[in-house]
Write an enzyme that holds these catalytic residues in place. Structure first.
Site, mmCIF file in Angstrom:
data_model
loop_
_atom_site.group_PDB
_atom_site.id
_atom_site.type_symbol
_atom_site.label_atom_id
_atom_site.label_comp_id
_atom_site.label_asym_id
_atom_site.label_seq_id
_atom_site.Cartn_x
_atom_site.Cartn_y
_atom_site.Cartn_z
ATOM 1 N N LYS A 183 -9.375 -27.954 -42.293
ATOM 2 C CA LYS A 183 -8.230 -27.032 -42.242
ATOM 3 C C LYS A 183 -8.666 -25.632 -42.663
ATOM 4 C CE LYS A 183 -5.027 -25.693 -45.003
ATOM 5 N NZ LYS A 183 -4.935 -24.303 -44.481
ATOM 6 N N GLU A 258 -14.773 -26.006 -55.183
ATOM 7 C CA GLU A 258 -15.468 -24.732 -55.387
ATOM 8 C C GLU A 258 -14.382 -23.695 -55.564
ATOM 9 O OE1 GLU A 258 -16.837 -21.498 -55.295
ATOM 10 O OE2 GLU A 258 -17.401 -21.671 -53.188
ATOM 11 N N CYS A 292 -16.073 -15.416 -54.358
ATOM 12 C CA CYS A 292 -15.841 -16.195 -55.589
ATOM 13 C C CYS A 292 -16.938 -15.934 -56.617
ATOM 14 C CB CYS A 292 -15.726 -17.671 -55.268
ATOM 15 S SG CYS A 292 -17.027 -18.230 -54.180
ATOM 16 N N GLU A 389 -9.622 -13.338 -62.359
ATOM 17 C CA GLU A 389 -10.319 -13.122 -61.099
ATOM 18 C C GLU A 389 -9.440 -12.208 -60.243
ATOM 19 O OE1 GLU A 389 -10.610 -16.318 -58.167
ATOM 20 O OE2 GLU A 389 -12.685 -15.722 -57.822
#
Ligand code: NAD
Length: 482
Positions: A183, A258, A292, A389
């Site tokens: 997906k 992850e 990331c 983040e």
């Protein structure tokens, strides 16, 4: 006349032969989803690219059944060498259509064509070549006797490196003998759908790879909860990753996650400063900071802080922000309106909390989603911009006096994905690297990727490794990775 008049013309989207509408790719066929459709837009212009059909839970069910059938009847019966041939074919087809993929990714994601052309797409091909080579060598991977596939792998990927994240997941899964239901993210389905064409062109048996665009809360949830899926591989936000781990706790479905990061780029006063400045820029402004493992915190030794920040801002002033299809563009568009709103809100909080904000003085196009490169100084470890983040082109600068202080500050985050160290002193490099809780530590460089190297997180950055033989282990029943 400026030097730009001599620049090559921007890449044309005419090479894409875009269809006005894309369906789901299930069991080797294009089919319509029951979850409505969305219009995929270019974040640089807000112009429509194509209509994309969205999967609902019954489509996910169909895709998982197709993947199961092809696993049972075809893929698990094939020799590794035969599987490898398909992967080599896919790798070569991606190379042949590299320019098309680069243009499509830039159009859909907003990142500069220089990045998709020179980094994303070449790495995609490299990933398929790498795992093609493993397919007939699983016995030698040192992963336990008689390595066997898990079955059906459900893979959920984000929007920051759409085709590359697909390659990180699909290539090892197929090499290890699994079949796949993938997906893509809502805002970047295009290259995954083009990849379905590549699978067809490569003659991959029906059902081995199924591509199902859909909403996270609908198609993503259905895939995670499907009892026929043997493994979920997820890349995305920590919040969703946590939910997935919760849902699958106590089940037999394997999981690798992850997730986010808040990487530290640590610059000692004996570093080659000009090189470090290039590395800091690559660390946080590459891909608009939608990375990331971005080096979003600069930890710089106090006595060179002013010099480094001054050089950084001077170098940033030479970067060009604008049309991502222009080959001279360094900084492209932010991927979505929602992401732009998130970045804007965190940056405003940083300012309200007392950090000093520097913003690149540059024009931004009137349409699309844009955020000027931003640097925060006078940042304390408790500032939001030092902790959360941001996933955007925002760098927070903190200083340190001693290596021990650098280590403490670098590790002062719930995340543990990446770090960079800049020093000419090899023993200091090794000692500091060894003390960092980060899955990858770059030495005098940043944001380098290679299919042979394992990549993954500690702490809230997730678990499991992708890349190299560790990435294979994540798709093998006796590979040891959960
Ligand atoms: P997200 O986690 O919501 O989306 C990532 C993928 O997960 C998409 O394919 C999405 O459709 C799917 N998803 C969403 N909800 C789901 C659910 N409940 N079950 C299963 N799948 C689901 O990320 P986002 O909203 O696109 O971005 C938010 C933040 O996540 C970013 O600001 C950034 O901090 C982080 N992020 C990290 C990465 C990374 O590479 N680690 C990538 C993208 C985003």
């Amino acid at each position: 006349m400026s030097f730009r008049d001599y620049a090559p013309a921007p890449e044309s989207t005419a090479i894409l032969n875009l269809r006005p509408h894309y369906g789901l790719y299930i069991d080797g066929q294009w089919t319509e989803g029951g979850g409505g459709s969305i219009t995929s837009i270019s974040p640089a212009t807000e112009k429509s690219i194509a209509e994309i059909s969205m999967a609902d839970s019954s489509d996910i069910d169909r895709a998982v059944l197709a993947a199961r059938k092809s696993y049972d009847t075809v893929w698990s019966r094939m020799s590794g060498a035969e599987r490898g041939k398909y992967l080599y074919r896919i790798a070569r087809l991606i190379q042949e259509r590299a320019r098309e993929f680069a243009v499509a990714e830039t159009l859909d994601n907003g990142k500069p064509i220089r990045e998709t052309r020179d980094i994303d797409i070449p790495l995609v091909a490299a990933w398929f070549f790498h795992y093609a080579g493993w397919a007939d060598k699983l016995d030698y991977a040192g992963l336990g006797p008689n390595p066997s596939a898990l079955g059906v792998a459900g893979q959920i990927i984000p929007w920051n490196f759409p085709l590359l994240m697909l390659a990180w997941k699909v290539a090892p899964a197929l090499a290890a003998g699994n079949t796949v239901v993938l997906k893509p993210a809502e805002t970047t389905p295009l290259t995954a759908l083009m990849f379905a064409d590549i699978c067809q062109q490569a003659g991959l048996p029906a059902g081995v790879v199924n591509i199902v665009p859909g909403h996270g809360g609908v198609a993503g949830t259905a895939l995670v909860e499907h009892a026929g899926v043997n493994k979920i591989a997820f890349t995305g936000s920590t919040a969703v990753g946590r939910n997935i781990a919760r849902t699958l706790a106590g089940t037999e479905t394997r999981v690798t996650l992850e997730l986010g990061g808040k990487g530290a780029n640590i610059v000692f006063d004996d570093a080659a400063v000009d090189e470090a400045v290039e590395g800091i820029i690559a660390g946080i402004f590459f891909n608009q900071g939608h990375v990331c493992c971005a080096g979003s915190r600069l930890l710089v030794q106090e006595n060179i802080q002013d010099e480094v920040v001054e050089k950084l801002t001077r170098r940033l002033a030479t970067l060009r922000l604008g049309d991502p299809l222009d080959k001279n563009t360094d900084i492209g568009a932010v991927n979505s309106k929602a992401q732009l709103a998130r970045i804007t809100a965190i940056a405003e909080t940083g300012e309200a909390e007392g950090a000093t904000r520097w913003t690149l003085d540059c024009e931004i196009p009137s349409k699309g989603f844009w955020f000027r490169p931003t640097i925060f100084t006078n940042v304390t470890t408790s500032n939001t911009v030092a902790r959360d983040e941001i996933f955007g082109p925002v760098l927070s600068v903190l200083s340190f006096r001693t290596p021990d202080e650098a280590i403490i500050k670098a590790n002062n985050t719930p995340y543990g994905l990446s770090a960079g160290i800049w020093t000419q002193n090899a023993s200091r490099m090794l000692r500091v690297a060894d003390s960092l809780r980060a899955g990858v530590v770059w030495a005098n460089t940043f944001n380098q990727f290679d299919p042979t190297s394992p990549f993954g997180g500690y702490k809230e950055s997730g678990y499991g490794r992708e890349g190299g033989r560790h990435g294979l282990a994540a798709y093998l029943a006796n590979g040891g990775a959960r």
